[in-house]
Write a protein that holds these residues in place. Structure first.
Motif, PDB file in Angstrom:
ATOM      1  N   CYS A  13       6.598   1.177  -0.863  1.00 43.05           N
ATOM      2  CA  CYS A  13       6.647  -0.213  -0.393  1.00 43.05           C
ATOM      3  C   CYS A  13       7.983  -0.878  -0.713  1.00 43.05           C
ATOM      4  O   CYS A  13       8.375  -1.838  -0.055  1.00 43.05           O
ATOM      5  N   GLU A  49      -9.367   0.081   6.320  1.00 36.21           N
ATOM      6  CA  GLU A  49      -8.980   1.302   5.595  1.00 36.21           C
ATOM      7  C   GLU A  49     -10.015   1.697   4.536  1.00 36.21           C
ATOM      8  O   GLU A  49      -9.848   2.689   3.838  1.00 36.21           O
ATOM      9  N   GLY A  78      -2.472   4.035  -1.219  1.00 30.09           N
ATOM     10  CA  GLY A  78      -2.242   4.602   0.107  1.00 30.09           C
ATOM     11  C   GLY A  78      -2.579   3.616   1.207  1.00 30.09           C
ATOM     12  O   GLY A  78      -1.869   3.526   2.221  1.00 30.09           O
ATOM     13  N   ALA A  79      -3.653   2.862   1.019  1.00 28.10           N
ATOM     14  CA  ALA A  79      -4.025   1.841   2.003  1.00 28.10           C
ATOM     15  C   ALA A  79      -2.966   0.750   2.077  1.00 28.10           C
ATOM     16  O   ALA A  79      -2.606   0.295   3.169  1.00 28.10           O
ATOM     17  N   LYS A  82       0.086   2.195   3.904  1.00 25.57           N
ATOM     18  CA  LYS A  82      -0.197   2.361   5.334  1.00 25.57           C
ATOM     19  C   LYS A  82      -0.210   1.034   6.067  1.00 25.57           C
ATOM     20  O   LYS A  82       0.426   0.877   7.111  1.00 25.57           O
ATOM     21  N   SER A  85       3.301  -0.656   6.014  1.00 24.35           N
ATOM     22  CA  SER A  85       4.237   0.090   6.862  1.00 24.35           C
ATOM     23  C   SER A  85       3.997  -0.217   8.336  1.00 24.35           C
ATOM     24  O   SER A  85       4.943  -0.330   9.114  1.00 24.35           O
ATOM     25  N   ALA A  86       2.743  -0.345   8.714  1.00 23.16           N
ATOM     26  CA  ALA A  86       2.397  -0.654  10.108  1.00 23.16           C
ATOM     27  C   ALA A  86       2.660  -2.104  10.430  1.00 23.16           C
ATOM     28  O   ALA A  86       2.768  -2.483  11.590  1.00 23.16           O
TER      29      ALA A  86
END
Length: 88
Positions: A13, A49, A78-79, A82, A85-86
């Motif tokens: 991140c 998620e 991880g969530a 993800k 990032s999106a």
């Protein structure tokens, strides 16, 4: 252990657009944004998620149980990686 797992899991991140800071102190992991994001939208994406993470103001933070396993922490971090990032 928790601090290492949090730091490792949240590290991606650090280089995302809009991220001001990333810090871990003990069992608390924080991703801080330059500006307040759409917290309701982020919360929905985290739920999608399969995790319950509540953004607060300009931060996303984790305070997992001290008995959380490495895989628990990996699922949470991880969530975050993800979704953020999106979201860039």
């Amino acid at each position: 252990m928790l601090d290492g797992w949090l730091a490792e899991g949240l590290a991606p991140c650090r280089d995302l657009p809009g991220v001001e800071d990333l810090r871990v102190k003990g069992a608390i992991g924080v991703v801080e944004f330059r500006r307040k994001p759409d917290v309701i939208g982020l919360r929905r994406k985290f739920i999608d998620e399969g995790v319950w993470i509540r953004p607060f103001g300009n931060i996303v933070y984790l305070t997992p149980a001290l008995v959380a396993s490495e895989s628990d922490i990996a699922k949470l971090t991880g969530a975050i990686v993800k979704v953020l990032s999106a979201n860039d």
